[in-house]
Design an enzyme around this catalytic site. Sequence first.
Site, PDB file in Angstrom:
ATOM      1  N   GLY A  41       0.780  -1.239   0.000  1.00 28.19           N
ATOM      2  CA  GLY A  41       0.000   0.000   0.000  1.00 28.19           C
ATOM      3  C   GLY A  41       0.805   1.278   0.000  1.00 28.19           C
ATOM      4  N   GLU A  95       4.089   3.841   5.817  1.00 25.77           N
ATOM      5  CA  GLU A  95       2.868   3.062   5.605  1.00 25.77           C
ATOM      6  C   GLU A  95       1.812   3.924   4.928  1.00 25.77           C
ATOM      7  OE1 GLU A  95       1.206   0.617   5.161  1.00 25.77           O
ATOM      8  OE2 GLU A  95       0.920  -0.705   6.836  1.00 25.77           O
ATOM      9  N   ASP A  96       0.879   3.288   4.261  1.00 26.51           N
ATOM     10  CA  ASP A  96      -0.255   4.022   3.687  1.00 26.51           C
ATOM     11  C   ASP A  96      -1.247   4.411   4.777  1.00 26.51           C
ATOM     12  OD1 ASP A  96      -0.906   1.359   4.142  1.00 26.51           O
ATOM     13  OD2 ASP A  96      -1.877   1.035   2.208  1.00 26.51           O
ATOM     14  N   ASP A  99      -4.525   1.463  10.831  1.00 28.56           N
ATOM     15  CA  ASP A  99      -5.889   1.186  11.290  1.00 28.56           C
ATOM     16  C   ASP A  99      -5.777   0.753  12.755  1.00 28.56           C
ATOM     17  OD1 ASP A  99      -8.504   0.439  11.558  1.00 28.56           O
ATOM     18  OD2 ASP A  99      -8.505  -1.092  10.005  1.00 28.56           O
ATOM     19  N   ILE A 149     -11.265   3.148   2.794  1.00 28.12           N
ATOM     20  CA  ILE A 149     -10.854   4.065   1.728  1.00 28.12           C
ATOM     21  C   ILE A 149      -9.964   3.364   0.697  1.00 28.12           C
ATOM     22  CG2 ILE A 149     -11.049   6.168   3.119  1.00 28.12           C
ATOM     23  CD1 ILE A 149      -7.995   6.008   3.546  1.00 28.12           C
ATOM     24  N   ASP A 155      -5.862  -0.203  -1.595  1.00 28.38           N
ATOM     25  CA  ASP A 155      -6.652  -1.053  -2.487  1.00 28.38           C
ATOM     26  C   ASP A 155      -7.895  -1.636  -1.829  1.00 28.38           C
ATOM     27  OD1 ASP A 155      -5.100  -2.860  -0.763  1.00 28.38           O
ATOM     28  OD2 ASP A 155      -5.881  -4.439  -2.066  1.00 28.38           O
ATOM     29  N   ARG A 161      -5.509   1.110  -6.603  1.00 27.71           N
ATOM     30  CA  ARG A 161      -4.261   1.666  -6.060  1.00 27.71           C
ATOM     31  C   ARG A 161      -3.755   2.872  -6.847  1.00 27.71           C
ATOM     32  NH1 ARG A 161      -2.228  -1.848  -2.102  1.00 27.71           N
ATOM     33  NH2 ARG A 161      -2.437  -4.064  -2.518  1.00 27.71           N
TER      34      ARG A 161
HETATM   35  P1  IMP Z   1      -3.739  -2.435  10.776  1.00 25.26           P
HETATM   36  O1  IMP Z   1      -2.737  -3.523  10.969  1.00 25.26           O
HETATM   37  O2  IMP Z   1      -5.082  -2.766  11.376  1.00 25.26           O
HETATM   38  O3  IMP Z   1      -3.248  -1.078  11.241  1.00 25.26           O
HETATM   39  O4  IMP Z   1      -4.041  -2.353   9.223  1.00 25.26           O
HETATM   40  C1  IMP Z   1      -3.155  -1.761   8.372  1.00 25.26           C
HETATM   41  C2  IMP Z   1      -3.204  -2.339   6.964  1.00 25.26           C
HETATM   42  O5  IMP Z   1      -4.537  -2.698   6.578  1.00 25.26           O
HETATM   43  C3  IMP Z   1      -2.780  -1.267   6.006  1.00 25.26           C
HETATM   44  O6  IMP Z   1      -1.423  -1.387   5.715  1.00 25.26           O
HETATM   45  C4  IMP Z   1      -3.653  -1.503   4.802  1.00 25.26           C
HETATM   46  O7  IMP Z   1      -2.991  -2.375   3.915  1.00 25.26           O
HETATM   47  C5  IMP Z   1      -4.877  -2.174   5.329  1.00 25.26           C
HETATM   48  N1  IMP Z   1      -6.014  -1.218   5.506  1.00 25.26           N
HETATM   49  C6  IMP Z   1      -6.514  -0.741   6.666  1.00 25.26           C
HETATM   50  N2  IMP Z   1      -7.542   0.101   6.458  1.00 25.26           N
HETATM   51  C7  IMP Z   1      -7.677   0.184   5.117  1.00 25.26           C
HETATM   52  C8  IMP Z   1      -8.573   0.931   4.257  1.00 25.26           C
HETATM   53  O8  IMP Z   1      -9.448   1.693   4.675  1.00 25.26           O
HETATM   54  N3  IMP Z   1      -8.382   0.755   2.920  1.00 25.26           N
HETATM   55  C9  IMP Z   1      -7.433  -0.073   2.391  1.00 25.26           C
HETATM   56  N4  IMP Z   1      -6.586  -0.778   3.158  1.00 25.26           N
HETATM   57  C10 IMP Z   1      -6.704  -0.653   4.504  1.00 25.26           C
HETATM   58 MG    MG Z   2      -0.330  -1.163   4.018  1.00 25.66          MG
END
Ligand code: IMP
Ligand code: MG
Length: 169
Positions: A41, A95-96, A99, A149, A155, A161
Amino acid sequence: MKKIKVLISSTKIKNKVTKIAQQINKDFKNKKLVVVSVLSGSVVFCSDIIRKLSVDFEIDFIRVASYKGKKSSGKIKFLCDVVEDIKGKDILLVEDICDSGRTLSYVKDLFIKRKANSVKICTLINKKVEKFKNIKIDYFGFEIDNEFIVGYGLDYDGKYRGLPYIGVI
Ligand code: IMP
Ligand code: MG
């Protein structure tokens, strides 16, 4: 393709990228900076950030995945490791989106274990949700509510993307 509602325009992203890069340039003067792009991402955001850096840096890539469709699987799949020796280096994880923070927490711990000198986190988007292990975000572009998003690297099942803006499906 489904209809996308623009949430953050490409102009807003561009301005924010410049601001974040300026801050990184200040903070990483005389450091052994390794920018680690957390694939897939972050590929768009990271390539825009590095073109605004005036400090010396190396770049490396790590690939992890946790999302399936619009939901986190709750598990981190480790797909590809960095190649550089991390010991003693100042790591900037790019990072993109953050979450739950589970992904970044996992990657940060990994680099701490490998004896990086420092590990900082830079994410374009920070979702306003409860964070895993209270992870600290050092640089972020935008905070958004808990919605799914796409665009600018993000994606939905591998699609969208390439959009120059961030939108909601
Ligand atoms: P986390 O480990 O819960 O912080 O999730 C992070 C990863 O989940 C990111 O690197 C993204 O690849 C994916 N992700 C989380 N939220 C979204 C979103 O709204 N759209 C697309 N990818 C997301
Ligand atoms: Mg990511």
